[in-house]
Design a protein around this motif. Sequence first.
Motif, PDB file in Angstrom:
ATOM      1  N   ALA A 202      14.926   0.224  13.951  1.00  0.00           N
ATOM      2  CA  ALA A 202      15.311  -0.718  12.901  1.00  0.00           C
ATOM      3  C   ALA A 202      14.274  -1.822  12.738  1.00  0.00           C
ATOM      4  CB  ALA A 202      16.679  -1.319  13.229  1.00  0.00           C
ATOM      5  N   ILE A 203      13.802  -2.353  13.860  1.00  0.00           N
ATOM      6  CA  ILE A 203      12.810  -3.433  13.799  1.00  0.00           C
ATOM      7  C   ILE A 203      11.526  -2.957  13.141  1.00  0.00           C
ATOM      8  CG2 ILE A 203      11.367  -4.939  15.206  1.00  0.00           C
ATOM      9  CD1 ILE A 203      13.687  -4.968  17.250  1.00  0.00           C
ATOM     10  N   LEU A 204      11.089  -1.770  13.519  1.00  0.00           N
ATOM     11  CA  LEU A 204       9.838  -1.252  12.976  1.00  0.00           C
ATOM     12  C   LEU A 204       9.993  -0.788  11.528  1.00  0.00           C
ATOM     13  CD1 LEU A 204       8.595   0.756  16.084  1.00  0.00           C
ATOM     14  CD2 LEU A 204       7.939  -1.535  15.354  1.00  0.00           C
ATOM     15  N   THR A 205      11.228  -0.440  11.147  1.00  0.00           N
ATOM     16  CA  THR A 205      11.463   0.030   9.779  1.00  0.00           C
ATOM     17  C   THR A 205      11.339  -1.091   8.771  1.00  0.00           C
ATOM     18  OG1 THR A 205      12.894   1.812  10.558  1.00  0.00           O
ATOM     19  CG2 THR A 205      13.160   1.156   8.270  1.00  0.00           C
ATOM     20  N   VAL A 206      11.648  -2.322   9.178  1.00  0.00           N
ATOM     21  CA  VAL A 206      11.589  -3.452   8.240  1.00  0.00           C
ATOM     22  C   VAL A 206      10.199  -3.564   7.626  1.00  0.00           C
ATOM     23  CG1 VAL A 206      11.729  -5.960   8.045  1.00  0.00           C
ATOM     24  CG2 VAL A 206      13.433  -4.717   9.384  1.00  0.00           C
ATOM     25  N   ALA A 207       9.168  -3.466   8.455  1.00  0.00           N
ATOM     26  CA  ALA A 207       7.797  -3.565   7.932  1.00  0.00           C
ATOM     27  C   ALA A 207       7.497  -2.430   6.978  1.00  0.00           C
ATOM     28  CB  ALA A 207       6.799  -3.558   9.090  1.00  0.00           C
ATOM     29  N   GLY A 208       7.978  -1.231   7.295  1.00  0.00           N
ATOM     30  CA  GLY A 208       7.755  -0.096   6.410  1.00  0.00           C
ATOM     31  C   GLY A 208       8.425  -0.279   5.060  1.00  0.00           C
ATOM     32  N   TYR A 209       9.647  -0.800   5.084  1.00  0.00           N
ATOM     33  CA  TYR A 209      10.369  -1.022   3.816  1.00  0.00           C
ATOM     34  C   TYR A 209       9.767  -2.177   3.019  1.00  0.00           C
ATOM     35  CZ  TYR A 209      14.111   2.323   4.593  1.00  0.00           C
ATOM     36  OH  TYR A 209      14.835   3.480   4.743  1.00  0.00           O
ATOM     37  N   ILE A 211       6.593  -2.733   2.715  1.00  0.00           N
ATOM     38  CA  ILE A 211       5.493  -2.102   1.972  1.00  0.00           C
ATOM     39  C   ILE A 211       6.039  -1.149   0.913  1.00  0.00           C
ATOM     40  CG2 ILE A 211       3.486  -0.582   2.225  1.00  0.00           C
ATOM     41  CD1 ILE A 211       3.104  -1.759   5.016  1.00  0.00           C
ATOM     42  N   ALA A 212       7.116  -0.419   1.242  1.00  0.00           N
ATOM     43  CA  ALA A 212       7.692   0.528   0.289  1.00  0.00           C
ATOM     44  C   ALA A 212       8.248  -0.191  -0.941  1.00  0.00           C
ATOM     45  CB  ALA A 212       8.783   1.351   0.970  1.00  0.00           C
ATOM     46  N   MET A 213       8.930  -1.331  -0.722  1.00  0.00           N
ATOM     47  CA  MET A 213       9.452  -2.101  -1.853  1.00  0.00           C
ATOM     48  C   MET A 213       8.313  -2.616  -2.725  1.00  0.00           C
ATOM     49  SD  MET A 213      12.669  -2.453  -2.551  1.00  0.00           S
ATOM     50  CE  MET A 213      12.388  -3.831  -3.662  1.00  0.00           C
ATOM     51  N   ALA A 214       7.253  -3.076  -2.076  1.00  0.00           N
ATOM     52  CA  ALA A 214       6.090  -3.546  -2.837  1.00  0.00           C
ATOM     53  C   ALA A 214       5.484  -2.404  -3.642  1.00  0.00           C
ATOM     54  CB  ALA A 214       5.063  -4.149  -1.889  1.00  0.00           C
ATOM     55  N   SER A 215       5.481  -1.207  -3.058  1.00  0.00           N
ATOM     56  CA  SER A 215       4.918  -0.048  -3.761  1.00  0.00           C
ATOM     57  C   SER A 215       5.743   0.308  -4.984  1.00  0.00           C
ATOM     58  CB  SER A 215       4.859   1.147  -2.802  1.00  0.00           C
ATOM     59  OG  SER A 215       4.057   0.859  -1.675  1.00  0.00           O
ATOM     60  N   LEU A 216       7.073   0.284  -4.853  1.00  0.00           N
ATOM     61  CA  LEU A 216       7.933   0.597  -6.001  1.00  0.00           C
ATOM     62  C   LEU A 216       7.782  -0.444  -7.103  1.00  0.00           C
ATOM     63  CD1 LEU A 216      11.196   1.849  -4.222  1.00  0.00           C
ATOM     64  CD2 LEU A 216       9.469   3.201  -5.411  1.00  0.00           C
ATOM     65  N   GLY A 231       4.905  -7.101  -4.635  1.00  0.00           N
ATOM     66  CA  GLY A 231       4.469  -5.867  -5.281  1.00  0.00           C
ATOM     67  C   GLY A 231       4.235  -6.043  -6.769  1.00  0.00           C
ATOM     68  N   LEU A 232       5.127  -6.766  -7.441  1.00  0.00           N
ATOM     69  CA  LEU A 232       4.955  -7.019  -8.876  1.00  0.00           C
ATOM     70  C   LEU A 232       3.737  -7.902  -9.125  1.00  0.00           C
ATOM     71  CD1 LEU A 232       6.211  -6.483 -11.662  1.00  0.00           C
ATOM     72  CD2 LEU A 232       7.502  -8.614 -11.392  1.00  0.00           C
ATOM     73  N   MET A 233       3.513  -8.891  -8.260  1.00  0.00           N
ATOM     74  CA  MET A 233       2.320  -9.733  -8.392  1.00  0.00           C
ATOM     75  C   MET A 233       1.050  -8.897  -8.211  1.00  0.00           C
ATOM     76  SD  MET A 233       3.346 -13.189  -6.283  1.00  0.00           S
ATOM     77  CE  MET A 233       1.693 -13.834  -6.512  1.00  0.00           C
ATOM     78  N   LEU A 234       1.094  -7.973  -7.262  1.00  0.00           N
ATOM     79  CA  LEU A 234      -0.064  -7.113  -7.011  1.00  0.00           C
ATOM     80  C   LEU A 234      -0.338  -6.210  -8.216  1.00  0.00           C
ATOM     81  CD1 LEU A 234      -1.945  -6.791  -4.570  1.00  0.00           C
ATOM     82  CD2 LEU A 234      -0.568  -4.839  -3.864  1.00  0.00           C
ATOM     83  N   SER A 235       0.723  -5.750  -8.851  1.00  0.00           N
ATOM     84  CA  SER A 235       0.560  -4.905 -10.038  1.00  0.00           C
ATOM     85  C   SER A 235      -0.133  -5.668 -11.161  1.00  0.00           C
ATOM     86  CB  SER A 235       1.931  -4.400 -10.501  1.00  0.00           C
ATOM     87  OG  SER A 235       1.809  -3.630 -11.676  1.00  0.00           O
ATOM     88  N   GLY A 236       0.292  -6.933 -11.381  1.00  0.00           N
ATOM     89  CA  GLY A 236      -0.354  -7.748 -12.406  1.00  0.00           C
ATOM     90  C   GLY A 236      -1.805  -8.051 -12.074  1.00  0.00           C
ATOM     91  N   ALA A 237      -2.079  -8.259 -10.778  1.00  0.00           N
ATOM     92  CA  ALA A 237      -3.454  -8.550 -10.379  1.00  0.00           C
ATOM     93  C   ALA A 237      -4.366  -7.352 -10.589  1.00  0.00           C
ATOM     94  CB  ALA A 237      -3.474  -8.983  -8.910  1.00  0.00           C
ATOM     95  N   ILE A 255       1.378  -9.451   1.961  1.00  0.00           N
ATOM     96  CA  ILE A 255       1.917  -8.159   2.395  1.00  0.00           C
ATOM     97  C   ILE A 255       1.306  -7.740   3.735  1.00  0.00           C
ATOM     98  CG2 ILE A 255       2.013  -5.690   1.857  1.00  0.00           C
ATOM     99  CD1 ILE A 255       2.119  -6.472  -1.103  1.00  0.00           C
ATOM    100  N   VAL A 256      -0.016  -7.861   3.858  1.00  0.00           N
ATOM    101  CA  VAL A 256      -0.693  -7.420   5.075  1.00  0.00           C
ATOM    102  C   VAL A 256      -0.272  -8.265   6.272  1.00  0.00           C
ATOM    103  CG1 VAL A 256      -2.922  -7.248   6.224  1.00  0.00           C
ATOM    104  CG2 VAL A 256      -2.664  -6.426   3.881  1.00  0.00           C
ATOM    105  N   VAL A 257      -0.314  -9.584   6.122  1.00  0.00           N
ATOM    106  CA  VAL A 257       0.008 -10.472   7.245  1.00  0.00           C
ATOM    107  C   VAL A 257       1.454 -10.289   7.683  1.00  0.00           C
ATOM    108  CG1 VAL A 257       0.298 -12.884   7.930  1.00  0.00           C
ATOM    109  CG2 VAL A 257      -1.757 -12.175   6.692  1.00  0.00           C
ATOM    110  N   THR A 258       2.369 -10.241   6.726  1.00  0.00           N
ATOM    111  CA  THR A 258       3.779 -10.092   7.082  1.00  0.00           C
ATOM    112  C   THR A 258       4.052  -8.729   7.701  1.00  0.00           C
ATOM    113  OG1 THR A 258       4.362 -11.541   5.235  1.00  0.00           O
ATOM    114  CG2 THR A 258       6.134 -10.247   6.216  1.00  0.00           C
ATOM    115  N   GLY A 259       3.511  -7.679   7.097  1.00  0.00           N
ATOM    116  CA  GLY A 259       3.753  -6.332   7.612  1.00  0.00           C
ATOM    117  C   GLY A 259       3.212  -6.133   9.021  1.00  0.00           C
ATOM    118  N   VAL A 260       1.975  -6.560   9.259  1.00  0.00           N
ATOM    119  CA  VAL A 260       1.368  -6.403  10.583  1.00  0.00           C
ATOM    120  C   VAL A 260       2.099  -7.259  11.614  1.00  0.00           C
ATOM    121  CG1 VAL A 260      -0.720  -6.816  11.931  1.00  0.00           C
ATOM    122  CG2 VAL A 260      -0.888  -5.760   9.669  1.00  0.00           C
TER     123      VAL A 260
END
Length: 576
Positions: A202-209, A211-216, A231-237, A255-260
């Motif tokens: 569960a703890i490790l899944t949070v980081a994966g989700y 990134i997945a939410m940002a991807s969607l 993710g929406l900000m990244l799309s506009g950029a 995204i990178v700092v939080t995920g890592v």
Amino acid sequence: MKPRARFSRFVFADAGATVAFVLVLLVAVVAIVAPPLWSVVASTIDPTSPRQLPGAEHWLGTDELGRDLLLRSLVAARTSILYALGATAIAFGIGITVGLLAAVLGPAARRVVNSVVVTLIAFPGILLAILAATLFGRSGLAAMIGLGIAGAPQIARLTMNLVLTQAGSDMIAAARAVGIRGRRLMARYFLPNIADPIATLAILTVAGYLIAMASLSFIGLGVREPEFDWGLMLSGAMTNIYTSPWMIVAPGLAIVVTGVSVNVLGERIAAGLDPRARALVSRRGWLKRRSETAPADAADSVAAETDDAVLSIRYLHARTKADGTGLLHGISIGVRAGERLGIVGESGSGKSLTLSALANLLPVGVAAESTAHRLDGTEVDTEVGTEGEAHARLLADGVSMVFQDPLGSLNPMLTIGSIMRDRLRGQQLSRTEIRERSIAALEAVGIPVPAAALRRRPHELSGGQRQRVMIAMALLGRHTKVLLADEPTTALDVSVQAQIVRLLVEVTEQRGLALVFVSHDLALVAQLCDRIAVMKDGRIVEHGTAEQIVTNPRHPYTKLLLSATSPEFVDAEGPQ
């Protein structure tokens, strides 16, 4: 020390986890305070300053509508994190429920659920998430639900497997034997014992989700304006990447700092959920001080006084590579040709590790050094280039090892004949000669119908027969001089233990082999061996002939071992 204190000490003992904790805490604080403080400013369009470069007024610049990118990234933290946590909660809520029901409802329901789960797992999770998000409508909530549903099959299968594994354990059988059933059995026996792997995932899944939410959101199936996430900000950029590349820095960095950080901290927390790991860290300082301050024992030098030893090692020190925890402290030991040396001590005393060092079979995570390591008078330095490889081959040819668990030591996918053929492969023998030598070796250790045994696999033999096969393999070397036995009788019943001990005596006497026998059973070692080395906490605390050790022990620990073996050795005041 209280469990909570031990847990926090374990987590913060790692520098990377400490840094990750600070970053995760900072992101959490930002997610709480940023929206009420800056959400209005972050959403305000300023047509006078679109795509503005980073500067004093806007530290990370502005987007195509003149909105401050730093403030928008801070405000978006709450949306991004909440959706990741929500998807995780949905996945684990559905998965654990389905997994528990499938495990307790019976074989028929389990087969049906397992078929459905396996079918869903066969599809990539992101595709299931995209399908679900499309069906529920293009929004952040739909993407969260889609991700949760897509991840549930993996959780269901893990839960079902964990529960079924526990169901077949002796612990559950013992609980049922005393009348524990139903919800009490599930709550007190099943769930606590599957909680660690579930919590870890569960703890490790949070980081994966995250990134997945940002991807969607990036591809237009997640958060939509006026709501926004990273993710929406990244799309506009990305639409302005060639004209305004700085726009990608803020959301990408978030995204990178939080995920890592979540991943690093999550792995450490997951490890800390194991109370054994916490106990190890709580003792680490004590162990280090103990290894640094304990005086060298005279028994070390006594054990090394074997100039005519066929196999010896002097001043052996071993430590873990990860944190430098001392495991062996100045061990010096040797065995003469035809002699039987016993190494005895409690679990964790270092006796098996010493045996592994003699055979150059130390675990990957252990580093060791010694002033001398000799086989039949030749220094075997296995770390020096091609010469080291030659020494390693010399050691492998002259030293054979019998392990504690023969079932785990023999390849389950090969027949006994194939395993023995691999042992003889480097001796330039024909297939007929290999077969004849294998049959002769099996016959020498008392395997009935050895030709038939060659066609069988390890699991088709009894525990005693597997151990006899290990001894037979040890005798296949062309120049075997030393036999190392690592508790070879521990997993066997009493009658078979006696047979294996007699066999070791016979083969060593017939072939003039030296034997180093490791055991926690001092009585057995005293009967079998000529000399005994007693180990405790990675040191040899006493050494002498078997008669000396039994009749005139000097060290308190040796006396304690004897008292456990022979109650008559204890008087009213304790061990003599």
